[in-house]
Scaffold this motif. Structure first.
Motif, PDB file in Angstrom:
ATOM      1  N   HIS A 117       0.873  -1.179   0.000  1.00 46.18           N
ATOM      2  CA  HIS A 117       0.000   0.000   0.000  1.00 46.18           C
ATOM      3  C   HIS A 117       0.907   1.225   0.000  1.00 46.18           C
ATOM      4  CE1 HIS A 117      -3.227   2.647   2.217  1.00 46.18           C
ATOM      5  NE2 HIS A 117      -2.917   3.088   0.997  1.00 46.18           N
ATOM      6  N   VAL A 145      -2.604  10.268  -3.467  1.00 48.77           N
ATOM      7  CA  VAL A 145      -3.137   9.130  -4.212  1.00 48.77           C
ATOM      8  C   VAL A 145      -2.776   7.842  -3.476  1.00 48.77           C
ATOM      9  CG1 VAL A 145      -2.987  10.321  -6.435  1.00 48.77           C
ATOM     10  CG2 VAL A 145      -1.077   8.898  -5.672  1.00 48.77           C
ATOM     11  N   HIS A 146      -3.567   6.794  -3.695  1.00 39.99           N
ATOM     12  CA  HIS A 146      -3.333   5.496  -3.057  1.00 39.99           C
ATOM     13  C   HIS A 146      -3.244   4.417  -4.130  1.00 39.99           C
ATOM     14  CE1 HIS A 146      -4.270   6.761   1.170  1.00 39.99           C
ATOM     15  NE2 HIS A 146      -4.912   7.726   0.511  1.00 39.99           N
ATOM     16  N   TRP A 147      -2.205   3.580  -4.034  1.00 36.47           N
ATOM     17  CA  TRP A 147      -2.058   2.435  -4.919  1.00 36.47           C
ATOM     18  C   TRP A 147      -1.787   1.190  -4.077  1.00 36.47           C
ATOM     19  CZ3 TRP A 147      -2.789   2.028 -10.165  1.00 36.47           C
ATOM     20  CH2 TRP A 147      -2.996   3.221 -10.845  1.00 36.47           C
ATOM     21  N   TYR A 148      -2.291   0.030  -4.564  1.00 35.45           N
ATOM     22  CA  TYR A 148      -2.232  -1.203  -3.782  1.00 35.45           C
ATOM     23  C   TYR A 148      -1.659  -2.335  -4.640  1.00 35.45           C
ATOM     24  CZ  TYR A 148      -5.680   1.521  -1.188  1.00 35.45           C
ATOM     25  OH  TYR A 148      -6.338   2.520  -0.508  1.00 35.45           O
ATOM     26  N   SER A 206      -2.787  -2.096  -8.505  1.00 30.83           N
ATOM     27  CA  SER A 206      -4.013  -1.431  -8.946  1.00 30.83           C
ATOM     28  C   SER A 206      -4.439  -0.456  -7.859  1.00 30.83           C
ATOM     29  CB  SER A 206      -5.123  -2.459  -9.193  1.00 30.83           C
ATOM     30  OG  SER A 206      -5.544  -3.034  -7.965  1.00 30.83           O
ATOM     31  N   GLN A 207      -5.608   0.143  -8.030  1.00 30.10           N
ATOM     32  CA  GLN A 207      -6.135   1.035  -6.992  1.00 30.10           C
ATOM     33  C   GLN A 207      -7.260   0.355  -6.206  1.00 30.10           C
ATOM     34  OE1 GLN A 207      -6.572   4.792  -9.442  1.00 30.10           O
ATOM     35  NE2 GLN A 207      -5.340   5.610  -7.762  1.00 30.10           N
ATOM     36  N   ASN A 250       0.010   9.971  -9.880  1.00 31.50           N
ATOM     37  CA  ASN A 250      -0.562   8.632 -10.052  1.00 31.50           C
ATOM     38  C   ASN A 250       0.396   7.736 -10.829  1.00 31.50           C
ATOM     39  OD1 ASN A 250      -3.210   7.873  -8.983  1.00 31.50           O
ATOM     40  ND2 ASN A 250      -3.953   9.721  -9.998  1.00 31.50           N
ATOM     41  N   LYS A 296       2.427   4.515  -8.995  1.00 28.30           N
ATOM     42  CA  LYS A 296       2.203   3.167  -9.498  1.00 28.30           C
ATOM     43  C   LYS A 296       3.529   2.513  -9.892  1.00 28.30           C
ATOM     44  CE  LYS A 296      -0.069   0.546 -13.176  1.00 28.30           C
ATOM     45  NZ  LYS A 296      -0.822   0.613 -14.455  1.00 28.30           N
TER      46      LYS A 296
END
Length: 517
Positions: free
Chosen positions: A189, A204-207, A215-216, A241, A245
């Motif tokens: 995360h 922004v958050h990316w996982y 992905s998000q 973003n 990523k």
């Protein structure tokens, strides 16, 4: 092991060596070499093993006889890919060979580097701004499941983009020795922080899921979650973003592998992938080869590979985006200076004006006092300079004399001459030279050191002062002592050339004669 070819600074081959020491590495870092050989190559020379990736250009010559310089990969890393004037980014698309040749010409290396035909096609690629050519090209090819191979052949560095090869399952385990470390919980995360401040900062958050797919959509929670911050200051939402990523995908390398091949016939490239497996611990890791290390010592070559994060290098979690000013650092007190939607507003109140006026008056008064003190100091300095000028004169001396001063006394000292420096002649040296005005060199005898005169026949001296003695036989040829053997293809008795008595000896090839008397 292949011979090492050395060129001069004009790229003309001048030597092929099999006795040398070489330490060369290329890939994720280093991209340079150190070579020790005789003769020592000149600066600007190229070194290479024909038909391999092992080579580069000499840029450093050391007093211990070694030389250093960038590999072919390092030469690319010393060039920068810049966007065209008026453009934000450099973009390319098409066949990889055409792109590589265009880039080589763009960075001024097209006289040495050329791209061979390739099956790899680049659908469309945007280089990072002002990235070095090696990093930019390998990043582009990696994104297209391809690798870069640079090979010296026919006087040029041939570059070819090839699909990535995968090793591990197809290699005999006895031929592949590896040490592996497995990180079962990489960052999954990643929170990206861009331009702005406090609640207005872009976030922004990316996982990543358990298979490393980014992905998000969040799939790992609780004890399985590992969260980190990626500080990419000044970036707007779109760029933030993209970079966040990319960084999370980079962090999904789940360990490191150090690989040694015992089969010298197998050669892997930087960018290929290798699988390491330890059945005892149940560890299986597939990672890309990040660096290739080649060493030659005492005629033996060793090739090692580094993969994944074998060096233990920690990935940076910070960056800076280029900005036109909207992401600059600022300070706002919230009352007289505020900022909203990237626009500053300033409000000046009467009380603030009065305060500023009083501060200015106090500052002027203080400055006036300082000005008076400065004037006095300048006057004192002027008087001191006048006194110094009247009592001090510049004193200089040239070798072999040296000058020193003690108060108003000046001392001059003359140094004696040595084999390493000029100076005055000592009394002992002067005595040795007395009486040499009409000196005649005596003739040399068994008991006297002196001059000798060659007879011009058995002893000769050439224009360079080299003395040669000629021992001749009765036949006028070189003297051959009893017991010496002569081979010829005519079968003629050597006595006519060297004198003495000769007997023919058995031989499977040429005629062999031995002098017996």
């Amino acid at each position: 092991m292949a011979d090492l070819i050395i060129t001069d600074s004009a790229r003309k081959p001048i030597a092929s060596l099999d006795d040398y020491e070489l330490d060369l590495a290329y890939g994720s870092d280093e991209n340079d070499f150190k070579l020790t050989c005789l003769p020592q190559p000149a600066a600007g020379s190229l070194i290479m093993m024909d038909g391999t990736e092992y080579g580069g250009m000499v840029t450093v010559r050391n007093t211990d006889g070694s030389v250093e310089g960038p590999t072919w990969h390092g030469m690319l890393a010393r060039r920068i890919l810049q966007p065209d004037a008026g453009k934000d980014y450099l973009t390319v698309s098409g066949n990889a060979a055409t792109i590589l040749n265009t880039l080589f010409k763009r960075i001024g290396l097209d006289s040495l580097f050329t791209a061979d035909a390739s099956t790899v096609t680049i659908g469309g690629w945007q280089f990072d701004r002002y990235t070095d050519a090696y990093t930019g090209v390998t990043k582009m090819l990696t994104a297209n499941n391809a690798k870069l191979r640079l090979t010296w052949l026919d006087g040029h560095v041939h570059a070819i983009a090839k699909p990535v090869d995968h090793y591990g399952d197809t290699i005999d385990s006895d031929l592949l020795v590896f040490q592996a470390s497995l990180d079962s919980q990489p960052v999954n995360h990643l929170i990206g922080l861009g331009q702005g401040d406090l609640h207005e900062r872009v976030v922004v958050h990316w996982y990543a899921d358990s298979n490393g797919k980014v992905s998000q959509s969040k799939t790992l929670t609780g004890l399985a979650e590992y969260t980190a911050i990626y500080d990419y200051s000044n970036a707007q939402a779109d760029e933030l973003n993209e970079k966040t990523k990319e960084k999370l995908e980079e962090l999904q390398t789940q360990g490191g592998v150090s690989v040694t091949l015992n089969d010298r016939s197998l050669s892997m490239d930087v960018g290929d992938t290798v699988t390491g497996r330890d059945n005892r611990l149940g560890i299986t890791i597939t990672v890309p080869i990040s660096k290739k290390i080649v060493k030659v010592n005492n005629g033996i070559m060793s090739v090692d590979y580094e993969c994944g994060t074998a060096d233990g290098v920690t990935t940076s979690l910070s960056g800076t985006a280029e900005s036109g000013g909207s992401g600059a650092t600022y300070y706002a007190d919230g009352t007289t200076i505020t900022m909203k939607n990237n626009t500053f507003s300033a409000v000046v109140t009467p009380s603030r004006v009065d305060g500023v006026e009083k501060a200015a008056t106090d500052a002027y008064t203080l400055a006036s006092g300082f000005s008076s003190e400065i004037g006095k100091a300048q006057q004192t300095a002027t008087e001191a300079n006048a006194i110094a000028a009247a009592n001090v004169a510049a004193i200089t001396a040239a070798l072999p004399l040296s000058a020193s001063r003690n108060g108003q006394a000046v001392h001059l000292t003359a140094a004696e001459a040595t084999v390493n420096g000029s100076g005055l002649m000592s009394a002992a040296d002067k005595k040795k030279l007395d009486g040499l005005e009409n000196y005649t060199l005596p003739a040399a005898t068994n008991g006297t050191i002196g001059g000798v005169k060659p007879d011009g026949s058995t002893i000769t001296v050439n224009d360079d002062g080299v003395i040669t003695a000629h021992a001749t036989s009765a036949g006028g040829g070189p003297m051959m002592p009893i017991g010496y053997v002569v081979m010829n293809t005519t079968g003629a008795n050597p006595a006519s050339d060297f004198g003495g008595t000769w007997e023919q000896r058995p031989s499977l090839g040429a005629y062999v004669w031995e002098r017996t008397k």
